[in-house]
Design an enzyme around this catalytic site. Structure first.
Site, PDB file in Angstrom:
ATOM      1  N   SER A 231       0.770  -1.329  -0.006  1.00 35.37           N
ATOM      2  CA  SER A 231       0.138   0.172   0.126  1.00 35.37           C
ATOM      3  C   SER A 231       0.757   1.389  -0.201  1.00 35.37           C
ATOM      4  CB  SER A 231      -1.095  -0.151   1.116  1.00 35.37           C
ATOM      5  OG  SER A 231      -0.316  -0.361   2.192  1.00 35.37           O
ATOM      6  N   HIS A 261      -2.045  -8.988   2.134  1.00 37.51           N
ATOM      7  CA  HIS A 261      -1.624  -7.497   2.974  1.00 37.51           C
ATOM      8  C   HIS A 261      -2.835  -7.414   3.812  1.00 37.51           C
ATOM      9  CE1 HIS A 261       0.322  -3.996   3.383  1.00 37.51           C
ATOM     10  NE2 HIS A 261      -0.108  -3.041   2.552  1.00 37.51           N
ATOM     11  N   HIS A 307       5.656 -13.097   7.380  1.00 34.16           N
ATOM     12  CA  HIS A 307       5.960 -11.574   7.050  1.00 34.16           C
ATOM     13  C   HIS A 307       7.301 -11.566   6.340  1.00 34.16           C
ATOM     14  CE1 HIS A 307       6.360  -7.259   7.567  1.00 34.16           C
ATOM     15  NE2 HIS A 307       4.859  -7.225   7.764  1.00 34.16           N
ATOM     16  N   ARG A 316       3.187  -5.291  17.165  1.00 33.48           N
ATOM     17  CA  ARG A 316       1.881  -4.840  17.278  1.00 33.48           C
ATOM     18  C   ARG A 316       1.240  -5.927  17.563  1.00 33.48           C
ATOM     19  NH1 ARG A 316       1.683  -3.001  11.062  1.00 33.48           N
ATOM     20  NH2 ARG A 316       2.637  -5.190  11.037  1.00 33.48           N
ATOM     21  N   ASP A 362      -2.022  -8.768  11.857  1.00 33.08           N
ATOM     22  CA  ASP A 362      -3.398  -9.241  11.596  1.00 33.08           C
ATOM     23  C   ASP A 362      -3.967 -10.469  12.316  1.00 33.08           C
ATOM     24  OD1 ASP A 362      -3.736  -7.170   9.640  1.00 33.08           O
ATOM     25  OD2 ASP A 362      -2.542  -8.470   8.131  1.00 33.08           O
TER      26      ASP A 362
HETATM   27  N1  HAX Z   1       1.386 -20.070   5.643  1.00 31.68           N
HETATM   28  C1  HAX Z   1       1.685 -20.762   4.903  1.00 31.68           C
HETATM   29  N2  HAX Z   1       2.456 -20.542   4.067  1.00 31.68           N
HETATM   30  C2  HAX Z   1       3.236 -19.407   4.363  1.00 31.68           C
HETATM   31  C3  HAX Z   1       3.109 -18.691   5.049  1.00 31.68           C
HETATM   32  C4  HAX Z   1       1.669 -18.911   5.916  1.00 31.68           C
HETATM   33  N3  HAX Z   1       1.438 -18.088   6.890  1.00 31.68           N
HETATM   34  N4  HAX Z   1       3.718 -17.329   4.910  1.00 31.68           N
HETATM   35  C5  HAX Z   1       4.761 -17.741   4.254  1.00 31.68           C
HETATM   36  N5  HAX Z   1       4.509 -19.138   3.580  1.00 31.68           N
HETATM   37  C6  HAX Z   1       5.091 -19.499   2.485  1.00 31.68           C
HETATM   38  C7  HAX Z   1       5.148 -18.520   1.347  1.00 31.68           C
HETATM   39  O1  HAX Z   1       3.704 -18.807   0.669  1.00 31.68           O
HETATM   40  C8  HAX Z   1       6.087 -19.161   0.388  1.00 31.68           C
HETATM   41  O2  HAX Z   1       5.769 -20.185  -0.220  1.00 31.68           O
HETATM   42  P1  HAX Z   1       6.029 -20.460  -1.844  1.00 31.68           P
HETATM   43  O3  HAX Z   1       7.696 -20.563  -1.699  1.00 31.68           O
HETATM   44  O4  HAX Z   1       5.519 -21.869  -2.252  1.00 31.68           O
HETATM   45  O5  HAX Z   1       5.794 -19.323  -2.613  1.00 31.68           O
HETATM   46  C9  HAX Z   1       7.258 -19.398   1.501  1.00 31.68           C
HETATM   47  O6  HAX Z   1       6.478 -19.733   2.643  1.00 31.68           O
HETATM   48  C10 HAX Z   1       8.321 -18.549   1.713  1.00 31.68           C
HETATM   49  O7  HAX Z   1       7.605 -17.260   1.907  1.00 31.68           O
HETATM   50  P2  HAX Z   1       8.332 -16.006   2.701  1.00 31.68           P
HETATM   51  O8  HAX Z   1       9.655 -15.655   1.880  1.00 31.68           O
HETATM   52  O9  HAX Z   1       8.427 -16.492   4.267  1.00 31.68           O
HETATM   53  O10 HAX Z   1       7.267 -14.954   2.909  1.00 31.68           O
HETATM   54  P3  HAX Z   1       6.799 -13.799   1.739  1.00 31.68           P
HETATM   55  O11 HAX Z   1       7.953 -12.528   1.989  1.00 31.68           O
HETATM   56  O12 HAX Z   1       6.924 -14.544   0.354  1.00 31.68           O
HETATM   57  O13 HAX Z   1       5.307 -13.627   2.122  1.00 31.68           O
HETATM   58  C11 HAX Z   1       3.561 -12.872   3.336  1.00 31.68           C
HETATM   59  C12 HAX Z   1       4.964 -12.806   3.382  1.00 31.68           C
HETATM   60  C13 HAX Z   1       3.095 -12.091   4.634  1.00 31.68           C
HETATM   61  C14 HAX Z   1       2.770 -12.608   2.216  1.00 31.68           C
HETATM   62  C15 HAX Z   1       3.232 -14.530   3.901  1.00 31.68           C
HETATM   63  O14 HAX Z   1       3.911 -14.691   4.941  1.00 31.68           O
HETATM   64  C16 HAX Z   1       1.634 -14.821   3.971  1.00 31.68           C
HETATM   65  O15 HAX Z   1       1.142 -15.247   2.926  1.00 31.68           O
HETATM   66  N6  HAX Z   1       1.166 -14.671   4.910  1.00 31.68           N
HETATM   67  C17 HAX Z   1      -0.188 -14.934   5.416  1.00 31.68           C
HETATM   68  C18 HAX Z   1      -0.941 -14.138   4.915  1.00 31.68           C
HETATM   69  C19 HAX Z   1      -0.778 -12.717   5.844  1.00 31.68           C
HETATM   70  O16 HAX Z   1      -0.884 -13.026   7.082  1.00 31.68           O
HETATM   71  N7  HAX Z   1      -0.580 -11.408   5.252  1.00 31.68           N
HETATM   72  C20 HAX Z   1      -0.402 -10.325   6.238  1.00 31.68           C
HETATM   73  C21 HAX Z   1       0.860  -9.870   6.451  1.00 31.68           C
HETATM   74  C22 HAX Z   1       1.174  -8.471   6.978  1.00 31.68           C
HETATM   75  C23 HAX Z   1       0.532  -7.336   6.403  1.00 31.68           C
HETATM   76  O17 HAX Z   1       0.933  -6.941   5.140  1.00 31.68           O
HETATM   77  N8  HAX Z   1      -0.676  -6.940   6.697  1.00 31.68           N
HETATM   78  O18 HAX Z   1      -1.158  -5.913   6.178  1.00 31.68           O
END
Ligand code: HAX
Length: 428
Positions: A231, A261, A307, A316, A362
């Site tokens: 964002s 996000h 994250h 947080r 979150d």
């Molecule tokens: N559950 C399952 N798998 C997860 C995971 C979770 N909570 N978090 C990471 N992974 C997986 C990723 O999908 C990725 O898999 P692939 O290699 O198959 O693509 C792998 O672990 C490596 O990811 P990473 O490097 O640890 O994390 P990224 O930086 O790629 O992604 C995310 C960060 C926040 C998008 C990710 O942790 C996620 O999808 N979390 C769940 C959704 C979430 O909570 N989002 C909110 C984040 C905070 C925010 O921005 N709020 O606004």
């Protein structure tokens, strides 16, 4: 002149001089390199933009202008906005002046309500919020004055738009909540209340000191998270084209609406409620462990965990968890969130993919909102947006003050990469 404008007018010449000297002395120093993996991987970790409002340290979390978020969690969101934009906490007089500015800006043009009323009844609350901000672009002082302003004055018009957006956003957010969920007529602002308490009032939630405090905490904790998240980065990019703050914030909020996000809070509470319904209450540790594995084995993520930057439990989350422990430890939704905190990191660690198995913001926020009667969880990202508008707008005003250039990174094609790695492989 408002006290905030006066403060910034005093700071900006020094800031510009600093950056000019830095650019002249060190403009060609290298601060980052980019790998092929990073180019395909969301540019993770590439240092390629500036954000002075806050930083996120992997082992500490959010630090606003040098102050760790847990040290300032009890400040009012208005104090945090002043801190984000000036680097200092406001005096009592400065806080009062800012609160008066927000309140004076709290009137929403009638056409905004007309547009919202014309949208399909089942529209997502985030679509309604983003549309309302965009349609209000008609009010932009930045756009109206663009052809008459010198570049050096852009920040002043951007600040006026920022105050107008922050004054109206809780009114719009509360109004659309009542419209979308059939809660009855809109509730007028109460000028005696602070920004967060007034939002509680306009939503029609319980007006108790605890509920006010929960909302103050919520709006303070979500305010900013440095510059590279979807964002903030989107708002920055759109604003860099000198699109006005309404365009830029609306664009940024569209990014916040993504499930990876800001929408993760909706997804997270949805998961918690599904668990409660599936097990008829709080599950056992074994049951919850299995439910987490089922999610992962189905190719889904555990929402609220992981994250891109953090490598510790998000402070947080720690703040929300602590608030919940104090105010609603017996609530079954809170209990499931608490149990998930014990179970999900173990499961994610064993699963071995996520670089960070810990909860992000979150994972904890929804349980508190639910406890205080805000049970329509598709609305949760709107609350996040009201808060995050402060961070996006303070970054935007600073960027117009320092004359940040239009964003234009260089993209390369996969053919280019293949040729490049082939050539360097041959060279090696
Ligand atoms: N559950 C399952 N798998 C997860 C995971 C979770 N909570 N978090 C990471 N992974 C997986 C990723 O999908 C990725 O898999 P692939 O290699 O198959 O693509 C792998 O672990 C490596 O990811 P990473 O490097 O640890 O994390 P990224 O930086 O790629 O992604 C995310 C960060 C926040 C998008 C990710 O942790 C996620 O999808 N979390 C769940 C959704 C979430 O909570 N989002 C909110 C984040 C905070 C925010 O921005 N709020 O606004």
């Amino acid at each position: 002149m408002s006290l905030l404008k006066e403060k910034l007018a005093g700071q900006i010449p020094g800031l510009r001089q600093d950056l000019k000297e830095l650019g002249m002395a060190h403009g060609d120093k290298q601060i980052s390199t980019v790998t092929v993996g990073q180019a395909y991987g969301g540019m993770r970790g590439v240092k390629g933009m500036i954000c002075d409002t806050s930083v996120v340290e992997p082992d500490q979390g959010l630090i606003i202008r040098g102050r760790p978020i847990l040290d300032i969690k009890d400040k009012l969101p208005e104090e945090i906005f002043w801190l984000l934009i000036t680097g200092e906490l406001p005096s009592d007089a400065e806080l009062k002046s800012l609160q008066n500015e927000f309140m004076a800006a709290a009137s929403v043009p009638g056409y905004v309500w007309d547009v919202l009323a014309a949208m399909p009844k089942e529209s997502h609350p985030m679509t309604m919020l983003d549309t309302a901000i965009l349609v209000m672009q008609h009010e932009s002082k930045f756009a109206a004055r663009y052809h008459q302003m010198a570049k050096t004055d852009y920040w002043e018009a951007a600040l006026e738009d920022a105050i107008a957006i922050l004054g109206t956003i809780p009114v719009i957010a509360a109004g659309l909540y009542r419209m979308r969920y059939n809660k009855g007529p809109r509730i007028e602002p109460d000028t005696a209340l602070d920004w967060a308490a007034n939002y509680v009032h306009m939503l029609g939630l319980q007006e108790t000191p605890d509920c006010y405090d929960m909302m103050r905490l919520y709006l303070t904790l979500h305010s900013d998270h440095e510059g590279g998240n979807v964002s903030a980065n989107t708002c920055h990019t759109v604003g860099s084209a000198l699109s006005d703050p309404y365009y830029a914030v609306s664009a940024g909020l569209n990014g916040l609406a993504g499930p990876l996000h800001g929408l993760a809070n909706q997804e997270c509470l949805g998961f918690v409620i599904k668990i409660r319904d599936q097990f008829g209450g709080v599950p056992t540790e074994e049951q919850l462990t299995k439910a987490c594995w089922d999610l992962l084995n189905g190719g889904q993520v555990i929402p609220g965990y992981g994250h891109a930057v953090l490598r510790v439990p998000d402070p947080r989350f720690v703040a929300f968890h602590g608030f919940g422990k104090e105010h609603c430890a017996d609530d079954e939704i809170y209990k499931i969130v608490d149990l998930l905190f014990q179970v999900a990191p173990k499961v994610l660690t064993e699963h071995g993919k996520a670089k960070n198995p810990w909860p992000n913001v979150d994972a904890g926020s929804g349980a508190l909102l639910y406890h205080y009667g805000l049970t329509e969880f598709p609305y949760y990202t709107v609350l996040f947006s009201v808060s995050r508008a402060m961070g996006m707008l303070s970054q935007l005003v600073i960027n117009r003050a320092i004359g940040t250039a239009i964003t234009r990174p260089k993209s390369v094609s996969t053919d280019w990469i293949k040729e490049f790695v082939g050539a360097s492989g041959a060279a090696g």
